[in-house]
Design an enzyme around this catalytic site. Structure first.
Site, PDB file in Angstrom:
ATOM      1  N   ALA A   1      93.638  -2.054   0.965  1.00 27.02           N
ATOM      2  CA  ALA A   1      92.456  -1.698   1.757  1.00 27.02           C
ATOM      3  C   ALA A   1      91.152  -1.826   0.971  1.00 27.02           C
ATOM      4  CB  ALA A   1      92.596  -0.268   2.292  1.00 27.02           C
ATOM      5  N   HIS A   2      91.193  -1.484  -0.320  1.00 23.75           N
ATOM      6  CA  HIS A   2      89.909  -1.347  -1.026  1.00 23.75           C
ATOM      7  C   HIS A   2      89.233  -2.677  -1.356  1.00 23.75           C
ATOM      8  CE1 HIS A   2      90.778  -2.029  -5.446  1.00 23.75           C
ATOM      9  NE2 HIS A   2      92.007  -1.890  -5.018  1.00 23.75           N
TER      10      HIS A   2
ATOM     11  N   THR B   1     105.489  11.068   1.745  1.00 21.14           N
ATOM     12  CA  THR B   1     104.618  11.423   2.860  1.00 21.14           C
ATOM     13  C   THR B   1     103.486  10.418   2.995  1.00 21.14           C
ATOM     14  OG1 THR B   1     105.138  13.738   2.547  1.00 21.14           O
ATOM     15  CG2 THR B   1     103.124  13.250   3.777  1.00 21.14           C
TER      16      THR B   1
ATOM     17  N   GLN C   1      93.181 -10.982  -2.120  1.00 18.89           N
ATOM     18  CA  GLN C   1      91.809 -11.512  -2.041  1.00 18.89           C
ATOM     19  C   GLN C   1      91.651 -12.426  -0.829  1.00 18.89           C
ATOM     20  OE1 GLN C   1      89.289 -10.676  -3.956  1.00 18.89           O
ATOM     21  NE2 GLN C   1      90.345  -9.623  -5.611  1.00 18.89           N
TER      22      GLN C   1
ATOM     23  N   ASN D   1      91.762 -13.945  -7.909  1.00 18.94           N
ATOM     24  CA  ASN D   1      90.752 -12.894  -8.019  1.00 18.94           C
ATOM     25  C   ASN D   1      89.679 -13.179  -9.062  1.00 18.94           C
ATOM     26  OD1 ASN D   1      93.441 -12.329  -9.306  1.00 18.94           O
ATOM     27  ND2 ASN D   1      92.161 -10.950 -10.523  1.00 18.94           N
TER      28      ASN D   1
ATOM     29  N   CYS E   1      85.912  -8.688 -24.272  1.00 14.06           N
ATOM     30  CA  CYS E   1      85.430  -8.120 -25.538  1.00 14.06           C
ATOM     31  C   CYS E   1      84.797  -6.755 -25.337  1.00 14.06           C
ATOM     32  CB  CYS E   1      84.493  -9.059 -26.279  1.00 14.06           C
ATOM     33  SG  CYS E   1      83.455 -10.060 -25.257  1.00 14.06           S
TER      34      CYS E   1
ATOM     35  N   ALA F   1      98.056  -2.955  -3.616  1.00 11.54           N
ATOM     36  CA  ALA F   1      98.669  -4.270  -3.810  1.00 11.54           C
ATOM     37  C   ALA F   1      99.526  -4.332  -5.073  1.00 11.54           C
ATOM     38  CB  ALA F   1      97.600  -5.351  -3.839  1.00 11.54           C
ATOM     39  N   THR F   2      99.175  -3.549  -6.084  1.00 12.83           N
ATOM     40  CA  THR F   2     100.006  -3.532  -7.289  1.00 12.83           C
ATOM     41  C   THR F   2     101.416  -3.068  -6.942  1.00 12.83           C
ATOM     42  OG1 THR F   2      98.092  -3.070  -8.676  1.00 12.83           O
ATOM     43  CG2 THR F   2     100.247  -2.546  -9.614  1.00 12.83           C
TER      44      THR F   2
HETATM   45  C1  LIG Z   1      92.975  -6.067  -6.724  1.00 15.27           C
HETATM   46  C2  LIG Z   1      94.162  -6.943  -6.736  1.00 15.27           C
HETATM   47  C3  LIG Z   1      95.455  -6.410  -6.863  1.00 15.27           C
HETATM   48  C4  LIG Z   1      95.700  -4.939  -7.093  1.00 15.27           C
HETATM   49  O1  LIG Z   1      95.437  -4.190  -5.950  1.00 15.27           O
HETATM   50  P1  LIG Z   1      95.437  -2.590  -6.028  1.00 15.27           P
HETATM   51  O2  LIG Z   1      95.412  -2.158  -4.601  1.00 15.27           O
HETATM   52  O3  LIG Z   1      94.202  -2.235  -6.765  1.00 15.27           O
HETATM   53  O4  LIG Z   1      96.665  -2.173  -6.716  1.00 15.27           O
HETATM   54  C5  LIG Z   1      96.529  -7.273  -6.820  1.00 15.27           C
HETATM   55  N1  LIG Z   1      96.342  -8.597  -6.651  1.00 15.27           N
HETATM   56  C6  LIG Z   1      95.132  -9.146  -6.532  1.00 15.27           C
HETATM   57  C7  LIG Z   1      94.999 -10.608  -6.339  1.00 15.27           C
HETATM   58  C8  LIG Z   1      94.004  -8.338  -6.575  1.00 15.27           C
HETATM   59  O5  LIG Z   1      92.787  -8.891  -6.470  1.00 15.27           O
END
Ligand SMILES: *Cc1c(COP(=O)(O)O)cnc(C)c1O
Length: 404
Positions: free
Chosen positions: A202-203, A242, A181, A153, A328, A73-74
């Site tokens: 996916a994760h 790929t 999310q 998130n 922290c 997602a990043t």
């Molecule tokens: C986890 C998260 C991401 C980043 O996803 P990755 O697949 O780890 O890069 C982006 N946006 C939100 C809202 C997330 O919770």
């Protein structure tokens, strides 16, 4: 019951065994490159990828051809923001987002500002909700994109996607949604909500890490973006490289399971989340919910505990994996920017805990967590003179400290 207990499902999720099983052959027998056109190894891989593309698209009501696979997602957020900003820069140079978006959106916006684009960061109220009138008022004839997430998130608050999509459409502005999310946890339909681009991964839905998707609308309107990765022209030229076939197959399976089981599963997860909240708040006072009480991700519980110190709290519940609103543990003492945007004071931000309930959590784990939290907070407060005063009804904020 095994410890530590995992209650950090907004950070990542355990891969579902059915997903692992679907992926395995693609590391061994079916290891082909999906772009190899001359032999069966390639054809098998391509077929698996196209099936997964359909599964991943179906989760948000999209067509398979509208899904571009990315590394997560990043990357999808980066590609959407940079891609739209650059492609439509003749039309305009203005983007609208909100202060509580994920860093993948906010940091990309900051970079775009350095490149000369202008960004409006909408503020949120104390529950994390944006004001739709403010959103509409922020749109100018130079606005090309609105980027707002589905579910937050940290605090779980949902943005009203359908209303946002309607406003964007009315003004001819594209709408990108970081749905990471949200997918599987709330209804997301790109047609009904007029979403033009969407990021997900996916994760966060019991699939593997390192594989994500960017939905890019193909008609009404046809959305164009400049690529951020150049190469062999894979993925409609938007994202060369790929394809991660095992990851894609796993993402497809995870999406299929979510689509089938999500609605029932969310009821169970919500019930566990509510049990956790009620169990904690029944036993201890001065606990505050961060985020919206109802319009919220079903697995998210974000609580601040007054009169305890965040670090001690985390150490006290060290057999439970959660996230804290204070950074922290890292080098800085900066509290969460999301909680700060809600107006949560530094003390309560530092003592906040994000619980993320997920597919594999059990009632037994929730009850254990309640006991541990209650024990720890009570023990820490036994040492707090401020808590004693608060119990006697003294308004701590009104105390005139004798500072020398
Ligand atoms: C986890 C998260 C991401 C980043 O996803 P990755 O697949 O780890 O890069 C982006 N946006 C939100 C809202 C997330 O919770």
């Amino acid at each position: 019951m095994k410890t530590p207990i995992y209650l950090d499902n907004h950070a990542t999720t355990r891969v579902d065994p059915r997903v692992v099983e679907a992926m395995l052959p693609h590391f061994t027998e079916d290891f082909g490159n999906a772009a190899s056109r001359n032999h069966a190894f390639g054809w098998v891989a391509e077929e698996a990828v196209e099936q997964a593309r359909e599964q991943v698209a179906a989760l948000i009501g999209a067509g398979a051809k509208e899904v571009v696979f990315t590394s997560g997602a990043t990357e999808s957020d980066n590609a959407a923001l940079v891609g739209v900003a650059e492609f439509y820069k003749e039309k305009g140079d203005h983007i609208i987002t909100a202060t509580i978006e994920h860093k993948a959106v906010l940091d990309t916006c900051q970079m775009l500002e350095q490149r000369g684009f202008r960004v409006t960061y909408l503020e949120v109220d104390e529950k994390g909700s944006i004001d739709l009138e403010q959103l509409e008022a922020a749109i100018t004839d130079k606005t090309t994109l609105i980027s707002l997430m589905a579910a937050n998130n940290e605090i779980g608050t949902l943005h009203p996607l359908k209303e946002i999509g309607a406003i964007a459409r009315k003004h001819g502005v594209l709408f990108h949604c970081d749905a990471t999310q949200g997918v599987g946890h709330q209804k997301i339909d790109v047609e009904e909500m007029n979403i033009d681009l969407a990021s997900y991964t996916a994760h966060k839905i019991y699939g593997p890490k390192g594989i994500g998707a960017l939905y890019v609308r193909r008609r009404k309107p046809r959305v164009r973006i400049t690529p951020i990765i150049y190469g062999g022209g894979h993925e409609r030229g938007i994202r060369s490289g790929t394809l991660n076939v095992p990851g894609i197959v796993g993402f497809g399976k995870a999406a299929e399971l979510m689509l089938a089981d999500g609605p029932t599963e969310n009821q169970r997860i919500r019930a566990l989340r509510d049990r956790l909240r009620e169990g904690i708040t029944r036993e201890i006072d001065f606990v505050y919910l961060n985020g919206h009480a109802e319009f919220r991700h079903p697995g998210n519980l974000n609580l601040s505990f007054a009169f305890v110190e965040g670090e001690s709290m985390l150490m006290g519940i060290d057999d439970i994996a959660v996230s804290s609103g204070s950074a922290c543990t890292s080098a800085s003492l900066e509290p969460s920017y999301v909680l700060r945007a809600l107006g949560v004071g530094d003390d309560l931000a530092h003592s906040s805990i994000r619980f993320g309930v997920g597919r594999f959590n059990t009632e037994e784990e929730i009850d254990h967590t309640i006991r541990r939290v209650v024990e720890t907070v009570s023990r820490l407060r036994d040492m707090s003179p401020l808590y004693e005063l608060a119990q006697e009804g003294v308004d701590i904020k009104s105390i005139q400290w004798n500072a020398h």
